[in-house]
Scaffold this active site. Structure first.
Site, PDB file in Angstrom:
ATOM      1  N   LYS A 114     -43.729 -19.818  -5.397  1.00 36.91           N
ATOM      2  CA  LYS A 114     -42.583 -20.422  -6.072  1.00 36.91           C
ATOM      3  C   LYS A 114     -43.054 -21.378  -7.166  1.00 36.91           C
ATOM      4  O   LYS A 114     -42.487 -21.406  -8.258  1.00 36.91           O
ATOM      5  CB  LYS A 114     -41.689 -21.142  -5.067  1.00 36.91           C
ATOM      6  CG  LYS A 114     -40.887 -20.176  -4.195  1.00 36.91           C
ATOM      7  CD  LYS A 114     -40.101 -20.891  -3.116  1.00 36.91           C
ATOM      8  CE  LYS A 114     -39.320 -19.886  -2.259  1.00 36.91           C
ATOM      9  NZ  LYS A 114     -38.742 -20.530  -1.080  1.00 36.91           N
ATOM     10  N   LYS A 193     -41.909  -6.232  -5.046  1.00 40.62           N
ATOM     11  CA  LYS A 193     -40.971  -6.594  -3.978  1.00 40.62           C
ATOM     12  C   LYS A 193     -39.624  -7.001  -4.574  1.00 40.62           C
ATOM     13  O   LYS A 193     -39.575  -7.782  -5.523  1.00 40.62           O
ATOM     14  CB  LYS A 193     -41.552  -7.773  -3.177  1.00 40.62           C
ATOM     15  CG  LYS A 193     -40.694  -8.168  -1.991  1.00 40.62           C
ATOM     16  CD  LYS A 193     -40.931  -9.608  -1.545  1.00 40.62           C
ATOM     17  CE  LYS A 193     -39.643 -10.370  -1.629  1.00 40.62           C
ATOM     18  NZ  LYS A 193     -39.526 -11.622  -0.958  1.00 40.62           N
ATOM     19  N   LYS A 196     -34.577 -11.981  -5.589  1.00 41.29           N
ATOM     20  CA  LYS A 196     -33.727 -12.680  -6.557  1.00 41.29           C
ATOM     21  C   LYS A 196     -34.555 -13.298  -7.676  1.00 41.29           C
ATOM     22  O   LYS A 196     -34.202 -13.232  -8.832  1.00 41.29           O
ATOM     23  CB  LYS A 196     -32.996 -13.825  -5.846  1.00 41.29           C
ATOM     24  CG  LYS A 196     -31.726 -13.381  -5.165  1.00 41.29           C
ATOM     25  CD  LYS A 196     -31.212 -14.456  -4.232  1.00 41.29           C
ATOM     26  CE  LYS A 196     -31.932 -14.432  -2.903  1.00 41.29           C
ATOM     27  NZ  LYS A 196     -31.181 -14.798  -1.729  1.00 41.29           N
TER      28      LYS A 196
END
Ligand code: ADP
Ligand code: TRP
Length: 324
Positions: A114, A193, A196
């Site tokens: 992230k 993968k 979102k």
């Protein structure tokens, strides 16, 4: 004792095929498992690490609730609630952080991913696995059905449960095990993968027109129509297989290998599958959107049930460390 399943999904955007085939479909299927109980929740405290707009948070939360119910979550079989309606998990998170080394959290792949993608490395984002551990441990969950990307978080939960039990010479926390679906890593339109945050999703809510557009955009190689193609290396085939019977998948694989079929045709077959599979969901979703008070009531009742259990475990944990 009955096996207790628990899982959460963040209200951080629309649900997509990865969420469905990786997690939600098995959450629903587990409702038929004898000698078991289920706790499923909308992880809004977790989503706060990325969604920092009140209207968006409310809208996403409502959407996830409606989607779960439309996909078959039965409130008589599963306790369904909003994470923040059980604030006891945040208190337990604190207790867990005091026995958790920095090194454990520093190894979290999802945190590193992230941050690499540009998310602000807040304390909340860093401590995310401790909150997730609290979610799991506070209900003394035995099994956590999730997609592949969450397995490391569950292993960290096992460690935290062990540290706490050892430090305070207690047996309050139960060791949870992860449970993967048959398709724990669904690919997105670019073959990576589906997620979102990668902008490569096929969302459950998409209209037929939107679906068509996104399916036509799935990345394929440039093998000419007449040439044989490799189904194993094709995202369209992988997605089609999620919906197809074994016979249907084998038939399509044979056509790939024989040559003479373009990817456009396979994409059309995939579109038909998706539209048909989610037709009942669409209808149920439209109905539920007209009954927001029903959805609120389900969440409220779920929260009351979850909270009573959470309170008990938190008190046991506090007693173990001398806070009660
Ligand atoms: P996203 O990666 O899109 O942010 P979440 O983190 O909210 O999705 O995931 C919710 C659940 O769906 C988790 O159990 C996660 O493991 C599962 N999941 C998400 N993406 C996929 C995927 N591409 N394949 C399989 N499972 C997935
Ligand atoms: N971190 C999970 C995800 O991104 C959501 C989640 C929060 C969760 N708490 C949980 C999943 C507890 C399983 C159990 O998908």
């Amino acid at each position: 004792m009955a096996t207790r399943f628990l899982s959460g999904v963040q209200p951080s955007g629309n649900l997509h095929l990865g969420n469905y085939f990786g997690a939600i479909r098995q959450h629903i299927a587990l409702q038929e498992m004898p000698d078991s109980e289920r706790f499923y929740f909308i992880a809004d405290y977790h989503a706060l690490t990325t969604v920092q707009n009140a209207d968006e948070m409310r809208l996403n939360t409502r959407n996830v609730a409606v989607d779960y119910l439309a996909l078959g979550l039965d409130p008589a079989k599963s306790t369904f609630f909003r994470q923040s309606d059980v604030p006891e998990v945040t208190e337990l998170t604190w207790l867990l952080t005091t026995v958790t080394g920095m090194g454990l959290l520093e190894r979290a792949v999802s945190y590193k991913d992230k941050v690499a993608k540009g998310l602000k490395p807040s304390v909340g984002l860093f401590a995310y696995p401790a909150l997730m551990a609290a979610d799991i441990l506070i209900y003394k969950s035995n099994v956590v059905p999730v997609g592949q990307d969450q397995v490391q978080h569950i292993e960290m939960t096992q460690d935290m449960a062990g540290y706490f039990n050892q430090t305070f010479k207690t047996a309050v926390f139960v060791r949870p095990e992860p449970k993967l679906s048959a398709t724990p890593k669904v690919p997105g339109t670019d073959g990576e993968k589906m997620s979102k945050s990668y902008g490569n999703t096929i969302d459950l809510q998409m209209s037929e027109k939107e679906l068509k557009k996104v399916i036509m955009s799935i990345k394929t190689d440039s093998t000419p129509v007449e040439q044989p193609k490799n189904p194993e290396a094709c995202t369209v085939f992988a997605l089609y297989s999620l919906f197809a019977t074994d016979e249907e998948a084998e038939a399509l694989a044979a056509r790939y290998k024989a040559g003479g079929m373009g990817y456009g045709e396979a994409k059309k077959m995939l579109l038909d599958k998706i539209v048909a599979h989610f037709a009942p969901y669409r209808q149920k979703r439209a109905e539920l959107l007209q009954r927001p008070e029903h959805v609120d009531e389900v969440l409220k009742q779920g929260a009351a049930k979850a909270r009573a259990i959470a309170r008990q475990t938190l008190d046991e944990a506090k007693r173990a460390c001398g806070l009660l």
